[in-house]
Design a protein around this motif. Sequence first.
Motif, PDB file in Angstrom:
ATOM      1  N   TYR A  95      14.602  43.572  36.595  1.00 31.06           N
ATOM      2  CA  TYR A  95      14.858  42.732  37.762  1.00 31.06           C
ATOM      3  C   TYR A  95      15.418  43.571  38.905  1.00 31.06           C
ATOM      4  CZ  TYR A  95      14.358  38.870  34.467  1.00 31.06           C
ATOM      5  OH  TYR A  95      13.867  38.003  33.535  1.00 31.06           O
ATOM      6  N   GLY A 153       8.113  45.655  26.763  1.00 34.25           N
ATOM      7  CA  GLY A 153       8.015  44.394  27.487  1.00 34.25           C
ATOM      8  C   GLY A 153       9.314  43.986  28.162  1.00 34.25           C
ATOM      9  N   LYS A 154      10.310  44.847  28.129  1.00 33.42           N
ATOM     10  CA  LYS A 154      11.606  44.537  28.731  1.00 33.42           C
ATOM     11  C   LYS A 154      11.432  44.227  30.210  1.00 33.42           C
ATOM     12  CE  LYS A 154      16.049  44.230  29.182  1.00 33.42           C
ATOM     13  NZ  LYS A 154      16.676  42.995  28.811  1.00 33.42           N
ATOM     14  N   LYS A 155      11.978  43.105  30.642  1.00 30.18           N
ATOM     15  CA  LYS A 155      11.852  42.682  32.035  1.00 30.18           C
ATOM     16  C   LYS A 155      12.883  43.410  32.897  1.00 30.18           C
ATOM     17  CE  LYS A 155      10.080  38.174  30.781  1.00 30.18           C
ATOM     18  NZ  LYS A 155      10.344  36.719  30.741  1.00 30.18           N
ATOM     19  N   GLN A 198       4.907  48.175  33.039  1.00 26.46           N
ATOM     20  CA  GLN A 198       4.382  48.155  34.409  1.00 26.46           C
ATOM     21  C   GLN A 198       5.031  49.248  35.254  1.00 26.46           C
ATOM     22  OE1 GLN A 198       5.329  44.032  35.163  1.00 26.46           O
ATOM     23  NE2 GLN A 198       3.161  43.455  35.177  1.00 26.46           N
ATOM     24  N   THR A 254       7.433  40.453  42.788  1.00 29.27           N
ATOM     25  CA  THR A 254       7.619  39.307  41.904  1.00 29.27           C
ATOM     26  C   THR A 254       9.074  39.275  41.452  1.00 29.27           C
ATOM     27  OG1 THR A 254       6.984  40.654  39.995  1.00 29.27           O
ATOM     28  CG2 THR A 254       5.234  39.405  41.083  1.00 29.27           C
ATOM     29  N   GLU A 255       9.405  38.296  40.630  1.00 30.74           N
ATOM     30  CA  GLU A 255      10.782  38.176  40.160  1.00 30.74           C
ATOM     31  C   GLU A 255      11.184  39.376  39.305  1.00 30.74           C
ATOM     32  OE1 GLU A 255      13.488  35.138  37.424  1.00 30.74           O
ATOM     33  OE2 GLU A 255      11.375  34.700  37.767  1.00 30.74           O
ATOM     34  N   TYR A 256      10.239  39.882  38.513  1.00 27.45           N
ATOM     35  CA  TYR A 256      10.516  41.009  37.621  1.00 27.45           C
ATOM     36  C   TYR A 256       9.225  41.772  37.350  1.00 27.45           C
ATOM     37  CZ  TYR A 256       8.413  38.104  34.022  1.00 27.45           C
ATOM     38  OH  TYR A 256       7.534  37.339  33.299  1.00 27.45           O
ATOM     39  N   ILE A 257       9.375  42.975  36.787  1.00 27.40           N
ATOM     40  CA  ILE A 257       8.247  43.715  36.232  1.00 27.40           C
ATOM     41  C   ILE A 257       8.673  44.179  34.844  1.00 27.40           C
ATOM     42  CG2 ILE A 257       7.335  44.486  38.452  1.00 27.40           C
ATOM     43  CD1 ILE A 257       8.470  47.275  37.829  1.00 27.40           C
ATOM     44  N   THR A 258       7.703  44.512  34.013  1.00 26.08           N
ATOM     45  CA  THR A 258       8.055  44.995  32.679  1.00 26.08           C
ATOM     46  C   THR A 258       8.211  46.511  32.724  1.00 26.08           C
ATOM     47  OG1 THR A 258       5.763  45.278  31.986  1.00 26.08           O
ATOM     48  CG2 THR A 258       6.793  43.110  31.572  1.00 26.08           C
ATOM     49  N   ASP A 269      18.282  46.546  38.893  1.00 26.00           N
ATOM     50  CA  ASP A 269      18.326  47.351  37.673  1.00 26.00           C
ATOM     51  C   ASP A 269      18.111  48.822  38.003  1.00 26.00           C
ATOM     52  OD1 ASP A 269      18.808  45.235  35.975  1.00 26.00           O
ATOM     53  OD2 ASP A 269      16.712  44.993  35.366  1.00 26.00           O
TER      54      ASP A 269
END
Length: 139
Positions: free
Chosen positions: A60, A56-58, A20, A13-17, A63
């Motif tokens: 990308y 909850g920090k996304k 996650q 996906t575009e990002y994960i937390t 990173d």
Amino acid sequence: MRNKLVSDVHITTEYITLTQLLKEENIISSGGQAKYFLGDDDNKVFLNGEPENRRGKKLYAGDLVSINHQEYTIKQADNAAELIPIMQEKKAARALAAKRTIRDDRIKSQKAAAAKARKEARFEKIRRSKGPSSWNSHR
């Protein structure tokens, strides 16, 4: 200085937390533990070199996350279209396992409550049949 291990984490996906990531890498077993893990001073979590404690920090692609001297590089999966159905199946299997665990726990609790009620009824019947004894004759 410690040698840092680097692992690639491929996302579809575009990002994960951050939560996650912690769950996917088996650092924590449930999302509820993230708050306590990140709040513990013994656990050092850095995102691109900066301290991070927001569950909850996304995260990308590109990173770099460091968790207790273990580094994880977030990368976009090359075959994301192929991996999405596989990941959805894994997620569904985990959800089903969690649902079964909750159901099993509820059944065990109901059985224990029924057994306790039967035991109390049995002892009440015994108490009534014996009549008053010296230690409880004042009742």
